[in-house]
Design a protein around this motif. Structure first.
Motif, PDB file in Angstrom:
ATOM      1  N   THR A 199       0.858  -1.193   0.000  1.00 10.76           N
ATOM      2  CA  THR A 199       0.000   0.000   0.000  1.00 10.76           C
ATOM      3  C   THR A 199       0.888   1.235   0.000  1.00 10.76           C
ATOM      4  N   PRO A 200       0.388   2.356  -0.480  1.00 11.77           N
ATOM      5  CA  PRO A 200       1.196   3.577  -0.420  1.00 11.77           C
ATOM      6  C   PRO A 200       1.458   4.032   1.010  1.00 11.77           C
ATOM      7  N   TYR A 201       0.549   3.716   1.932  1.00 16.42           N
ATOM      8  CA  TYR A 201       0.697   4.249   3.282  1.00 16.42           C
ATOM      9  C   TYR A 201       1.811   3.589   4.067  1.00 16.42           C
ATOM     10  N   VAL A 202       2.051   2.305   3.838  1.00 16.89           N
ATOM     11  CA  VAL A 202       3.192   1.701   4.535  1.00 16.89           C
ATOM     12  C   VAL A 202       4.498   2.265   3.991  1.00 16.89           C
ATOM     13  N   VAL A 203       4.522   2.579   2.699  1.00 15.29           N
ATOM     14  CA  VAL A 203       5.707   3.208   2.106  1.00 15.29           C
ATOM     15  C   VAL A 203       5.897   4.612   2.671  1.00 15.29           C
ATOM     16  N   MET A 204       4.817   5.369   2.773  1.00 16.42           N
ATOM     17  CA  MET A 204       4.888   6.748   3.228  1.00 16.42           C
ATOM     18  C   MET A 204       5.260   6.856   4.708  1.00 16.42           C
TER      19      MET A 204
ATOM     20  N   GLY B 206       1.021 -16.319  -1.513  1.00 16.23           N
ATOM     21  CA  GLY B 206       0.638 -17.318  -2.499  1.00 16.23           C
ATOM     22  C   GLY B 206      -0.299 -16.816  -3.560  1.00 16.23           C
ATOM     23  N   MET B 207      -0.759 -15.582  -3.426  1.00 18.70           N
ATOM     24  CA  MET B 207      -1.644 -14.985  -4.420  1.00 18.70           C
ATOM     25  C   MET B 207      -0.827 -14.096  -5.360  1.00 18.70           C
ATOM     26  N   PRO B 208      -1.332 -13.834  -6.549  1.00 19.22           N
ATOM     27  CA  PRO B 208      -0.607 -12.954  -7.488  1.00 19.22           C
ATOM     28  C   PRO B 208      -0.781 -11.490  -7.110  1.00 19.22           C
ATOM     29  N   VAL B 209      -0.017 -11.046  -6.119  1.00 15.80           N
ATOM     30  CA  VAL B 209      -0.179  -9.696  -5.567  1.00 15.80           C
ATOM     31  C   VAL B 209       0.447  -8.668  -6.499  1.00 15.80           C
ATOM     32  N   ARG B 210      -0.241  -7.556  -6.685  1.00 14.97           N
ATOM     33  CA  ARG B 210       0.297  -6.424  -7.444  1.00 14.97           C
ATOM     34  C   ARG B 210       0.876  -5.418  -6.445  1.00 14.97           C
ATOM     35  N   LEU B 211       2.181  -5.337  -6.375  1.00 11.50           N
ATOM     36  CA  LEU B 211       2.864  -4.418  -5.465  1.00 11.50           C
ATOM     37  C   LEU B 211       3.112  -3.073  -6.156  1.00 11.50           C
ATOM     38  N   LEU B 212       3.355  -2.043  -5.362  1.00 17.17           N
ATOM     39  CA  LEU B 212       3.760  -0.761  -5.929  1.00 17.17           C
ATOM     40  C   LEU B 212       5.125  -0.928  -6.587  1.00 17.17           C
ATOM     41  N   ASP B 213       5.267  -0.406  -7.792  1.00 15.02           N
ATOM     42  CA  ASP B 213       6.553  -0.526  -8.473  1.00 15.02           C
ATOM     43  C   ASP B 213       7.470   0.641  -8.100  1.00 15.02           C
ATOM     44  N   GLU B 214       8.699   0.603  -8.593  1.00 15.99           N
ATOM     45  CA  GLU B 214       9.674   1.641  -8.234  1.00 15.99           C
ATOM     46  C   GLU B 214       9.233   3.024  -8.675  1.00 15.99           C
ATOM     47  N   ALA B 215       8.530   3.101  -9.800  1.00 11.97           N
ATOM     48  CA  ALA B 215       8.042   4.406 -10.261  1.00 11.97           C
ATOM     49  C   ALA B 215       7.022   4.976  -9.282  1.00 11.97           C
ATOM     50  N   ALA B 216       6.133   4.131  -8.782  1.00  8.21           N
ATOM     51  CA  ALA B 216       5.133   4.593  -7.822  1.00  8.21           C
ATOM     52  C   ALA B 216       5.794   5.026  -6.519  1.00  8.21           C
ATOM     53  N   ILE B 217       6.799   4.265  -6.082  1.00  9.07           N
ATOM     54  CA  ILE B 217       7.509   4.620  -4.853  1.00  9.07           C
ATOM     55  C   ILE B 217       8.278   5.924  -5.034  1.00  9.07           C
ATOM     56  N   ALA B 218       8.894   6.107  -6.188  1.00 12.33           N
ATOM     57  CA  ALA B 218       9.606   7.360  -6.472  1.00 12.33           C
ATOM     58  C   ALA B 218       8.644   8.543  -6.483  1.00 12.33           C
ATOM     59  N   ASP B 219       7.436   8.327  -7.001  1.00 11.80           N
ATOM     60  CA  ASP B 219       6.428   9.389  -7.016  1.00 11.80           C
ATOM     61  C   ASP B 219       6.017   9.756  -5.588  1.00 11.80           C
TER      62      ASP B 219
END
Length: 211
Positions: free
Chosen positions: A117-122, A190-203
């Motif tokens: 999620t963006p909030y754990v990154v932030m 075990g699920m096909p999780v969509r994580l935030l990519d490096e571009a999203a983290i840089a943003d």
């Protein structure tokens, strides 16, 4: 904020964390840096039943000066304070999902909580795993110190999360995000999780000045 107000805030957040099941029994500890030292939760105290008057007060050198005896986890708190001068509070919990994640042998030790999620990154950024030490052992201090300048949050292996923040409120909000992200990481294993990519983290970094 006056020292009395800080004491009452520590009691408020301790009760909130305990009542919401984020730490059980006498586990977990909270500290706040003051102008003239530190306030700590006492050793073997329950966060749900703290007394503002009996919180441990330490001088700037970490010597106990008043209140009940402080938490045995002083080394992990001071590791953050010494490496992060802007940090004014440290929170350590035994929250269920973050602790569970700290017990898994296949998590990335450099970043145990994926950017789900963006909030754990932030609020927490990358969360490394600190090798196991006995609770309260002085040996944990250099292990955290080696990471704390670049990481506001860590997982203690087989133990639980620790987070530093610019205020007590910020540290609590961040450790809550760590717990929620750990929960998401575990229930989606075990699920096909969509994580935030490096571009999203840089943003996020451009907008919120992550560290």
């Amino acid at each position: 904020m006056s020292e009395q107000a800080i004491r009452e805030n520590m009691v408020k957040w301790g009760r909130s964390l305990f009542e919401r099941g984020l730490t059980a029994g006498s586990s977990g500890n909270i500290s706040v840096r003051l102008d003239d030292g530190y306030l700590m939760t006492p050793t073997n105290s329950c966060l749900g039943f703290l007394d503002p008057a009996t919180l441990s007060k330490l001088d700037p050198q970490g010597r106990h000066v008043s209140g009940d005896a402080p938490t045995k986890e002083l080394p992990l708190h001071f590791a953050f304070y010494e490496q992060r001068p802007a940090s004014k509070a440290v929170v350590h919990l035994h929250s269920t999902y973050a602790t569970a994640l700290s017990c898994l042998s296949d998590v990335d030790p450099a970043d145990a909580i994926p950017p789900i999620t963006p909030y754990v990154v932030m609020r927490a950024g990358r969360v490394p795993v600190v090798p196991y030490t006995r609770p309260g052992a002085a040996e944990v201090k250099p292990l955290i110190a080696a990471l704390a300048a670049e990481h506001a949050a860590v997982l203690l292996q087989n133990h639980g999360p620790v987070v530093a923040g610019a205020t007590l409120d910020a540290a609590v909000f961040a450790i809550e995000e760590v717990e929620e992200a750990a929960k998401l990481a575990i229930i989606t294993r075990g699920m096909p999780v969509r994580l935030l990519d490096e571009a999203a983290i840089a943003d996020l970094d451009r907008h919120f000045k992550l560290r």
